[in-house]
Design a protein around this motif. Structure first.
Motif, PDB file in Angstrom:
ATOM      1  N   UNK A 181       0.831  -1.203   0.000  1.00 55.31           N
ATOM      2  CA  UNK A 181       0.000   0.000   0.000  1.00 55.31           C
ATOM      3  C   UNK A 181       0.866   1.254   0.000  1.00 55.31           C
ATOM      4  N   UNK A 182       0.353   2.320  -0.622  1.00 51.88           N
ATOM      5  CA  UNK A 182       0.839   3.636  -0.256  1.00 51.88           C
ATOM      6  C   UNK A 182      -0.223   4.207   0.680  1.00 51.88           C
ATOM      7  N   UNK A 183      -0.010   5.420   1.199  1.00 53.33           N
ATOM      8  CA  UNK A 183      -0.884   5.920   2.261  1.00 53.33           C
ATOM      9  C   UNK A 183      -2.351   6.025   1.831  1.00 53.33           C
ATOM     10  N   UNK A 184      -2.601   6.698   0.723  1.00 54.47           N
ATOM     11  CA  UNK A 184      -3.985   6.884   0.281  1.00 54.47           C
ATOM     12  C   UNK A 184      -4.586   5.592  -0.255  1.00 54.47           C
ATOM     13  N   UNK A 185      -3.738   4.724  -0.802  1.00 52.31           N
ATOM     14  CA  UNK A 185      -4.210   3.426  -1.260  1.00 52.31           C
ATOM     15  C   UNK A 185      -4.696   2.583  -0.096  1.00 52.31           C
ATOM     16  N   UNK A 186      -4.003   2.692   1.043  1.00 50.89           N
ATOM     17  CA  UNK A 186      -4.410   1.974   2.250  1.00 50.89           C
ATOM     18  C   UNK A 186      -5.746   2.492   2.762  1.00 50.89           C
ATOM     19  N   UNK A 187      -5.882   3.813   2.841  1.00 48.57           N
ATOM     20  CA  UNK A 187      -7.145   4.408   3.290  1.00 48.57           C
ATOM     21  C   UNK A 187      -8.289   3.988   2.369  1.00 48.57           C
TER      22      UNK A 187
END
Length: 220
Positions: free
Chosen positions: A127-133
């Motif tokens: 994940x990147x940060x926004x992908x995780x969210x």
């Protein structure tokens, strides 16, 4: 993102959030707490074989299904608005919505602690940060835009001293403006996909994140 696209994103967010709020107001297998114990006690009073231990397990699911079948309700074992009112004689608590949705979000989020950081990643392989969210909220049926700056435009702005579990928190990292997003857990902590440790829990007021905090949005 142009104005028309932003309006569309916010419309989709509103529609999805409303639908999830309805679903998350239900009690179902895996839930725990005093509310569940009260439901179990009521089922027991009505003659169903269930112990009021506050743990919504298979026995409670079977009892709920039997109750629903006898009342002509959909026998799915989930206590939604209709079943709750028929069983308890009152409306399902309004406060149930956001607390249940948050619990399910955190259950999903914590499942992926340690997953490595991958730029552009949106899956449990990375994940990147926004992908995780986006992934965590999407797992609960809540649409989120793809990037941190787009996520910063949804929901309602909330001040730091009014943060609640489930709020989105944003930080300015590699560029100005909101470039990193995470999910607030309460007690000054949040979970996010970090470039150094992958999915991890940090404090908002830590030496690194404290100076980079730029705001929060509430979508639950």
């Amino acid at each position: 993102m142009n104005k028309a696209a932003r309006i569309l994103v916010m419309f989709l967010m509103l529609v999805c959030t409303v639908s999830v709020t309805y679903a998350s107001g239900a009690y179902e297998q895996g839930d725990e707490g005093q509310d569940v114990a009260s439901i179990q006690a009521r089922l027991n009073t009505l003659g169903y074989d269930v112990v009021a231990d506050g743990d919504f397990g298979p026995a409670t699911t079977r009892a709920v299904k039997a109750f629903q079948k006898e009342r002509g309700l959909e026998a799915d074992g989930v206590i939604g608005e209709q079943t709750y009112k028929a069983l308890m004689g009152r409306e399902i608590p309004a406060s149930r919505d956001s607390s249940t949705a948050f619990r399910r979000l955190t259950q999903t989020a914590f499942r992926y602690i340690g997953v490595p950081y991958v730029f552009g990643g949106t899956t449990p392989s990375g994940f990147d940060c926004s992908g995780f969210v986006k992934f965590v909220f999407g797992n609960s049926g809540i649409y989120m835009p793809r990037t941190a700056d787009q996520q910063f435009e949804v929901g309602q702005s909330v001040s730091y001293n009014r943060l609640q579990p489930g709020d989105l928190v944003f930080f300015s990292t590699y560029t100005s403006g909101p470039s990193h997003s995470g999910i607030y857990l309460g007690d000054g902590k949040f979970i996010s996909a970090t470039s150094s440790r992958g999915v991890a829990v940090d404090r908002i007021d830590s030496g690194y994140w404290g100076s980079r905090y730029v705001g929060a949005r509430r979508v639950l």
